[in-house]
Design an enzyme around this catalytic site. Structure first.
Site, PDB file in Angstrom:
ATOM      1  N   GLY A 123     -46.590  17.207   6.183  1.00  0.00           N
ATOM      2  CA  GLY A 123     -46.958  17.929   4.973  1.00  0.00           C
ATOM      3  C   GLY A 123     -46.063  19.080   4.586  1.00  0.00           C
ATOM      4  CE  LYS A 125     -37.767  17.128   3.541  1.00  0.00           C
ATOM      5  NZ  LYS A 125     -37.970  17.131   4.999  1.00  0.00           N
ATOM      6  CD  GLU A 143     -47.044   9.234   7.533  1.00  0.00           C
ATOM      7  OE1 GLU A 143     -46.669   8.423   8.415  1.00  0.00           O
ATOM      8  OE2 GLU A 143     -46.255   9.929   6.862  1.00  0.00           O
ATOM      9  CG  ASP A 170     -45.766  -1.010   3.629  1.00  0.00           C
ATOM     10  OD1 ASP A 170     -45.078  -0.974   2.597  1.00  0.00           O
ATOM     11  OD2 ASP A 170     -45.330  -1.375   4.734  1.00  0.00           O
ATOM     12  CG  ASP A 187     -38.209  13.588   4.646  1.00  0.00           C
ATOM     13  OD1 ASP A 187     -36.970  13.553   4.730  1.00  0.00           O
ATOM     14  OD2 ASP A 187     -38.925  14.138   5.509  1.00  0.00           O
ATOM     15  CB  CYS A 240     -34.095  14.831   9.620  1.00  0.00           C
ATOM     16  SG  CYS A 240     -35.086  13.638  10.547  1.00  0.00           S
TER      17      CYS A 240
END
Length: 460
Positions: A123, A125, A143, A170, A187, A240
């Protein structure tokens, strides 16, 4: 501590260094320096930023996030009531760049928009987006992992924003929601190279095979999400990790497959440590821990081409009449929200978003829609923690009791509490530093602690 990095990963970084000399120094930073600690304060709940959190003085502002601050060392956050009240969020400084991106994209359009965070847990972002979007925007957070979806739900409840929907499952379900969202943030799951300095598991699980697996999954997620983005809308893509396969090459895939238009985000001189994309003409933003105070991050923005033939969203303002409820609402339920009963749980959402919320519920597995207001138990309505945390809570309609730090921590542990004798019986809002903490039910001889049992802290 010197960390041993995989040789194949080191070779990968050396190859990047040949293309971009400023990558030199990354291996040394990952293997031999400590990660930074940073927090981001709520725009609504913490308009005045304090001098310290959890007893640790703040050491500087994150250049790309006005609400972000660095700390010289990492305190025990879980024993700070303020984090449970949603006053701040512990987030890596690099990830806060999404705040700057969203403010840049919406600077000329102050009207509320529809925003999707497609891979949202835990949570960080999402809460950053909430504080950067135009006021009143609808935020949908999804999610895939059911356990992480509950963590996402908890963190968004604590942040207190009323126009938020949480779904799980999904991203394929979003492919049916054509032209629904103005901005989509993805992300995406990645190989995690940027987390190696702070997470030893990111080192042990790394392999070229993992990169290939992630790349395939990332393309699939983009394919699922692209139909849901309205023409002229923006996709914010981030990872990342450092390798080009999951970063620049995915941006190339999106532009070549969908005709996406890369978008440059303006930066300021104090952001000079952010590197551009490597081996690409497209604007990209790379964060590396030897150049910026934060962990590894890649981000790029793409605009969906305009299309006159594209379908449009349903009107957001009609069909706002209240659902019929089998009970009268008590005065502590805000009348600014549209109430909806889901099983034994009463939710409330800003009325202008009800039609779209109804549409989304037909395609998505929604686990939270707006503010969780109360739970129905027999003939009683028990106020929910979501209402206590919400920024639309009307304090003048309820009784409050102030708790010192010791009592606040006892409440967060779900210990038995002592309520002042003069307090009336019934549901009472406990506050700490005059900020809501949660509910108790005063029975006179004792008080029931109503803090969610799954959230209780175990540390003393």
């Amino acid at each position: 501590m010197i960390m041993q990095l995989p040789q194949l990963f080191i070779d990968e970084i050396k190859a990047l260094t040949i293309q971009e000399p400023r990558v030199d120094g990354l291996i040394e930073a990952l293997g031999g320096t400590a990660p930074t600690t940073s927090v981001r304060f709520s725009r609504t709940k913490s308009p005045s930023i304090p001098e310290a959190v959890a007893g640790e003085p703040l050491s500087g502002t994150v250049p790309w996030c006005p609400q972000g601050r660095y700390l010289s060392s990492r305190p025990v956050f879980i024993l700070d009531p303020a984090i449970h009240q949603g006053l701040y969020y512990v987030q890596d400084a690099s990830s806060m760049f999404i705040s700057h991106v969203i403010r840049s994209l919406t600077a000329d359009s102050p009207e509320p928009i529809v925003y999707l965070d497609a891979c949202a847990a835990p949570g960080g972002k999402t809460t950053a987006a909430i504080d950067s979007l135009p006021q009143g925007s609808l935020v949908v957070a999804n999610e895939w992992d059911f356990r992480r979806a509950e963590i996402l739900r908890e963190n968004l409840i604590k942040w207190g924003y009323p126009a938020v929907i949480v779904s799980r499952g999904d991203t394929r379900r979003y492919s049916r929601l054509h032209s629904t969202f103005d901005i989509i943030a993805a992300d995406v799951p990645c190989s995690g190279e940027g987390m190696m300095r702070k997470d030893p598991e990111a080192v042990t699980q790394w392999s070229p095979a993992l990169i290939d697996q992630c790349t395939s999954r990332q393309r699939e997620i983009i394919d699922n999400l692209w139909p849901a983005l309205r023409p002229g809308g923006y996709l914010i893509y981030s990872t990342c990790t450092f390798n080009r396969s999951e970063n620049e090459e995915i941006i190339d895939y999106i532009t070549e497959t969908y005709g996406a238009i890369p978008v440059a985000i303006p930066t300021t001189p104090d952001m000079d440590g952010i590197l551009p994309g490597i081996g690409t003409p497209h604007p990209c933003y790379r964060f590396m821990p030897h150049l910026t105070d934060g962990e590894g991050l890649f981000m790029a923005v793409l605009r969906k081409p305009d299309s006159e033939t594209a379908s449009r969203r349903r009107d957001r303002t009609k069909n706002t009449r209240s659902d019929r409820l089998p009970f009268r609402l008590p005065p502590w339920i805000p009348d600014t929200l549209h109430p909806r009963l889901d099983g034994n749980t009463l939710y409330g959402i800003p009325p202008q978003w009800k039609p779209l919320a109804d549409t989304l519920s037909q395609s998505l597995d929604i686990i939270m829609q707006g503010v969780e207001l109360a739970t129905v138990k027999g003939r009683d309505l028990i106020p929910s923690q979501g209402l206590a945390m919400s920024t639309i809570l009307e304090r003048d309609r309820i009784t409050t009791v102030e708790a010192d730090r010791e009592t606040a921590l006892a409440y967060l542990r779900r210990d038995t509490l002592k309520i002042p004798e003069e307090a009336p019986k019934g549901h009472i809002l406990l506050t700490h530093n005059d900020i809501p903490l949660g509910w108790v039910k005063n029975l006179g001889s004792r008080a029931n602690n109503l803090y969610p049992p799954q959230w209780r802290i175990l540390r003393h």
